[in-house]
Every structure is written in structure tokens, then in C-alpha cells.
Design an enzyme around this catalytic site. Structure first.
Site, PDB file in Angstrom:
ATOM      1  N   SER A  68       0.702  -0.956  -0.236  1.00  0.00           N
ATOM      2  CA  SER A  68       0.002  -0.369  -0.119  1.00  0.00           C
ATOM      3  C   SER A  68       0.889   1.502  -0.201  1.00  0.00           C
ATOM      4  CB  SER A  68      -1.307  -0.487   1.196  1.00  0.00           C
ATOM      5  OG  SER A  68      -1.569   1.126   1.265  1.00  0.00           O
ATOM      6  N   ASP A 284      -2.480   6.248  -3.119  1.00  0.00           N
ATOM      7  CA  ASP A 284      -2.210   5.820  -2.247  1.00  0.00           C
ATOM      8  C   ASP A 284      -1.240   4.801  -3.564  1.00  0.00           C
ATOM      9  OD1 ASP A 284      -3.834   3.483  -2.003  1.00  0.00           O
ATOM     10  OD2 ASP A 284      -3.154   3.325   0.000  1.00  0.00           O
TER      11      ASP A 284
HETATM   12 MG    MG Z   1      -3.785   1.509   0.271  1.00  0.00          MG
END
Ligand code: MG
Ligand code: 16G
Length: 550
Positions: A68, A284
């Protein structure tokens, strides 16, 4: 009785030994640590995914390799359940147990115990779909997961390099294929088609939408956003930024949703690109978080985070249910966490039911399922909207009595398709926001003025053992260490509009302190004072006490 393929497991396990002295934990976001430490974990996750699928009668399970918004050298892995949701919580402990088995013998005995205790019928098929983000360590880690599949004879489908939300979509689409609940064609192309077609219907007849800048965090979002832009054509002109997926060190570096949210500023790379009044957003590293922002006439930066997205979207959905004549039958509710800005909680709870739950998508998702339409967003930009099965049924059978009701009903139905209901999805959420802005003729300024954010500050404190910190009331109060909450309360009382809470991180070895107050300097001071209390409480060395902790 089919038994475990012990020989195959043994042969392949030898290639993925677990080093001593490391402990892995399946936490809020699956396993996550330095990419080069994860090889043994990946192999075992491959095996676990097979068992989960067999346990669920051969339903397809998802495996996503990503870390992430974390720095580029990190990586991670998480499992996705058949409806596209996070792995059932009770299996997190099995994942942890498998990952920490010190030898192949122990690994096999842990597997045998699992098979027995969970009554897993090994003769069932195992089906898995898997993907990864753009991290340099990803390809090798995927090869380790594949060894786990090989050992168990999994029917594995490689979805390549794609976003976390696309993988969740695929899992649901595969498992609902050919049923009345079919979620869409089970391909990335099917996902793009579904989102873009419903978006186009929703903005048809609205004035042309001005271009939107997307900061792709130099991650996998760049790949999928580029394809999405092609599908959208002129309906939503997109300018992609931070798309350097092959540049070492670029991922999430001074860009992306987490950078913008935590530093509360524009990614430096956009400073010469973003013009006053123009909308921009940041994804992100795996494109499941979204933060919007704009510069005002004086080039002042304004951020529109997950809370602002929730407020915008919820108001619009409520309006549509009213216009459709369905407001007495369909209740809209909101789910937030303690990190939600006090300004947003006040604004929303004056209008709608609001529930506060502990951090982590699984908590928000489950709470949102209790509403007819549940809007959940974390302040960090992760969130989505869930329509209950009953609500979907109502929308498909309802007979509107006026043309206006008919239009509103169609908008609601199209919203259920533009929204990725399996998990927070930055690109889907972005389309949702753009729909609302187009319908309301809002720029960032009008959107931002729905309510005023209280100044806030997030601080992390490194402690020897974060597990000493235990919380209650959806993480808003500490129960341990004893007495600390009373000291925090006493401090908070001295600040106008003050609020602060302390919780152990679920993803890093730190304790997080959040504070807000009516004015910026006070919010900062309160955060550092509470951080100081935390530091002193756990007996930190006074010489190393960070000087900013006042
Ligand atoms: Mg993420
Ligand atoms: C993970 C969670 C996110 C949460 C964050 C909190 C998922 C998919 N992601 O990224 O929802 O906000 O952890 O991190 O559940 P923390 O516990 O370190 O503050």
C-alpha cells in the site's frame, strides 16, 4: 479420504525456509514488513489460500501482494474472501501460526491440525486469483506464493500487476459469475467497463467537466488510471502525474494519498502543475485510498479527505432517495473512526445516524452492512458505500410515480455500479466524487465549505511494547496503562474544542496520538503534550525524550 500432499509441501518448503528470530503477524493489513523478509510467508500464504478455498467448497479466494502506502522496500500480502471482502478474522490467527512455524515438520503438523479442526475436505478443489502492485520485490514474492499453490495443486489465476480494489472486484466477479448477483465481467477490462459506463450515464447532460489531476503515487494506480482515462474519454479529462512506476525509490515518495494526508500539504511534484481553483487528487501505492485537494486564489492549500468525501457523498445519496420517494424506506447511515475530524462528526451526526468503530477496514465494512445504505470512510481516504441486498432489491423493483422520481431512481441504480462495494477503491471513489460535483455544480471551494475542519495533529511515539496500550469505546479511550486516560482527560479539558486519543498502531511498532483543537497551535501543543505523557508513562529515557514533546 484425500490427505495433505505432504511430499510436495516438503519439497517446496525446503526452498522457502523460515529464518529463526523473526516473528510475523497477520495484522490489520495482512502481513507487512520488509519485502526481502517475506519469502517464507508468501509460500505459506499460498498454502493457506488453498485451504481457505477448499473449506469454502472451492470458491475463489484472492491473494494480493502489496504494501500500500508504505515505503518502497516494504511489501506485504493479504487474503480476500469470496465476496470480495477481507479474510474472516478467525483465519488471521491461522495465518500467523503458519507463518511462524519454525521448520517444515512443524509447518506440516500445523497444517494437519488446521485441516482436522476446521474439517477441511481436501478432495475439494482450490481456486485462487492473485495479483501484485509495482514494488520491485513483487515478482519474486509472487513466485513464492505460486510455489505454495503448486504444493497444493491450486487452480490459480494470475491477474498480473493491478490495484488492490481490482483484485477484490475480480474475486467477487468470479464467484458470482453466471448467478443473478453477477458483479460484472471477471476481468480488469470488465471492471473498467462497469465503472466507466455507469459514470457516463450519471454525468450525461451535465456541463463539461474540467480536467482533473491525479497523483498516482508512482504506483500501480498509474497503470489502471491510464486505462480508465481511455474509457472515459472526454467525459472526464484526466491529467496523470507521478506515474514513474519503473523509477527505483519513487513509489509513495513525497507523493500519494498518505503523504498528502499526514503532511497536510501538496506533493512538491505538483507545485508547478496545479493551478488555483483546479481539482487534484492523490491515490496511494495500491490505489485504495483517495484524497482530494485544491489551491485557492491565494495559492493556499485545502485538503478534502475521507471525511469530506463521506459528507459529500452521503448528502447526495440522501437527496436522491428523497427525490426518488424512497426516503422512508431506505435509511442512509455513516461509519467513521476516532480519526474522523470533529467538524465532520458534528456535521454528519446532525443529519444522519453515525457510528464510530475501531480503525481498520474490516470494522468499518461490517458496521456499514447494518444500514440500508452504509457510507464508510476513514479520514485517510479509504472507504466506500454499501447497498444492502434488500436495498438493491428495492431499487430494482420500485415503481416511480413521476419522471423526477424515475430519474433519481436511475441515478441511484447507476451509483450502485460506479461504486466498488467490495472495498475502498480510489478510482471508483474518484468517479463517485466527480459525479456529485457535476450534479451539484460544486468546485472544491463549495465542497470544502460543507463544514470546517478542526485543526489536528497526528504524532507517533516509539515505545518498547505497544501492546501495553489497550483501548475501549472504539479506540477513543485508554484502559491501559491504568491512570493514563485520566491524565489525558485533564490535559484535554484545558484546550478549547480539544479532543485527543491514544492507540497502538496495528501496522507499525508505535503508539499513535491524535489531537484536535479550535486553533492550529493548540492542536499541535495538545498532541505533543499527550505524546509526552505517553512517553513518560512507559518509562522512556529522559535523555532521549524528543524535545518537541514540550
Ligand atoms: Mg492502500
Ligand atoms: C491499514 C488499514 C487501514 C487503517 C490503517 C491503520 C485496511 C485495508 N487497511 O492500512 O484501514 O487505517 O491500517 O494503521 O484495513 P495503523 O493501525 O498503523 O494506524
Amino acid at each position: 479420504m484425500t490427505s495433505l500432499p505432504v511430499d510436495a509441501i516438503r519439497a517446496l518448503a525446503a526452498q522457502h525456509p523460515k529464518p529463526p528470530n523473526v516473528t510475523f503477524q497477520y495484522g490489520t493489513a495482512g502481513f507487512r514488513t520488509l519485502g526481502n523478509a517475506l519469502d517464507p510467508v508468501m509460500f505459506r500464504v499460498g498454502i493457506l489460500a488453498a485451504l481457505r478455498s477448499k473449506r469454502l467448497d472451492g470458491k475463489t479466494i484472492g491473494v494480493m501482494v502489496t504494501a500500500s502506502h508504505n515505503p518502497e522496500p516494504d511489501n506485504g500480502v493479504k487474503l480476500v474472501d469470496p465476496r470480495g471482502e477481507m479474510l474472516e478474522a478467525s483465519w488471521e490467527a491461522y495465518a500467523t501460526k503458519l507463518a511462524n512455524a519454525p521448520t517444515t515438520d512443524v509447518l506440516i503438523s500445523v497444517l494437519e491440525t488446521l485441516v482436522q479442526n476446521l474439517k477441511i475436505d481436501l478432495s475439494k478443489p482450490a481456486r485462487v486469483v492473485y495479483a501484485r502492485d509495482t514494488r520491485p520485490s513483487g515478482a519474486a514474492l509472487i513466485a513464492s506464493v505460486e510455489d505454495g499453490f503448486k504444493a497444493m495443486g491450486v487452480e490459480a489465476r494470475n491477474a498480473g500487476v493491478t490495484t488492490t480494489p481490482v483484485l477484490h472486484y475480480l474475486v467477487k466477479a468470479i464467484n458470482t459469475k453466471g448467478t443473478k448477483d453477477s458483479y460484472g465481467d471477471d476481468s480488469e477490462e470488465g471492471y473498467l467497463q462497469k465503472l466507466s459506463t455507469s459514470f457516463k450515464k450519471l454525468v450525461a447532460g451535465k456541463p463539461a467537466i474540467p480536467p482533473l489531476i491525479i497523483d498516482c503515487a508512482n504506483g500501480v494506480g498509474a497503470i489502471v488510471a491510464e486505462k480508465l482515462a481511455k474509457h472515459l474519454g472526454d467525459t472526464l479529462p484526466i491529467i496523470l502525474q507521478n506515474t514513474a512506476i519503473d523509477t527505483i525509490g519513487a513509489l509513495n515518495n513525497a507523493c500519494g494519498a498518505d503523504y498528502v494526508k499526514t503532511s497536510q500539504r501538496l506533493p512538491p511534484s505538483l507545485s508547478s502543475v496545479l493551478k488555483p481553483g483546479q481539482r487534484a487528487c492523490s491515490l496511494d501505492g495500491d490505489a485504495d485510498r483517495l484524497i482530494y485537494y485544491y489551491l485557492d486564489d491565494r495559492s493556499q492549500f485545502h485538503m478534502l479527505d475521507g471525511d469530506k468525501i463521506a459528507a459529500l457523498v452521503a448528502a447526495f445519496i440522501v437527496e436522491l432517495t428523497k427525490s426518488a420517494g424512497l426516503d422512508s424506506q431506505i435509511q442512509v447511515g455513516i461509519v467513521q473512526t476516532a480519526y474522523a475530524n470533529g467538524g465532520s462528526t458534528k456535521y454528519l451526526s446532525e443529519r444522519l445516524p453515525v457510528k464510530c468503530v475501531p480503525t481498520g477496514v474490516k470494522h468499518l465494512h461490517h458496521a456499514a452492512e447494518h444500514y440500508d445504505i452504509g457510507v464508510y470512510f476513514e479520514a485517510n481516504g479509504h472507504g466506500t458505500v454499501l447497498f444492502s441486498p434488500d436495498t438493491l432489491e428495492k431499487l430494482s423493483t420500485y415503481q416511480p410515480s413521476t419522471p423526477a422520481q424515475h430519474t433519481a431512481l436511475n441515478h441511484l441504480i447507476n451509483l450502485t455500479n460506479v461504486i466498488n462495494q467490495t472495498v475502498g477503491d480510489a478510482l471508483s471513489d474518484m468517479l463517485l466524487v466527480e459525479v456529485v460535483l457535476a450534479h451539484k455544480s460544486y468546485s472544491g471551494i463549495e465542497w470544502n465549505s460543507l463544514y470546517v475542519d478542526l485543526p489536528n495533529r497526528l504524532v507517533k511515539v516509539v515505545v518498547a511494547d505497544r501492546h501495553l496500550f489497550k483501548t475501549e469505546d472504539a479506540e477513543r479511550r485508554l484502559v491501559s496503562p491504568p491512570g493514563l486516560q485520566a491524565k489525558i482527560d485533564e490535559l484535554v479539558r484545558r484546550y478549547e474544542g480539544g479532543r485527543s486519543f491514544v492507540r497502538p498502531s496495528g501496522t507499525e511498532d508505535v503508539v499513535r496520538v491524535y489531537a484536535e483543537a479550535a486553533v492550529r497551535a493548540q492542536a499541535d501543543e495538545l498532541a505533543f503534550r499527550v505524546a509526552g505523557l505517553v512517553y513518560d508513562e512507559v518509562g522512556g529515557d529522559p535523555a532521549k525524550r524528543p524535545s518537541e514533546f514540550l
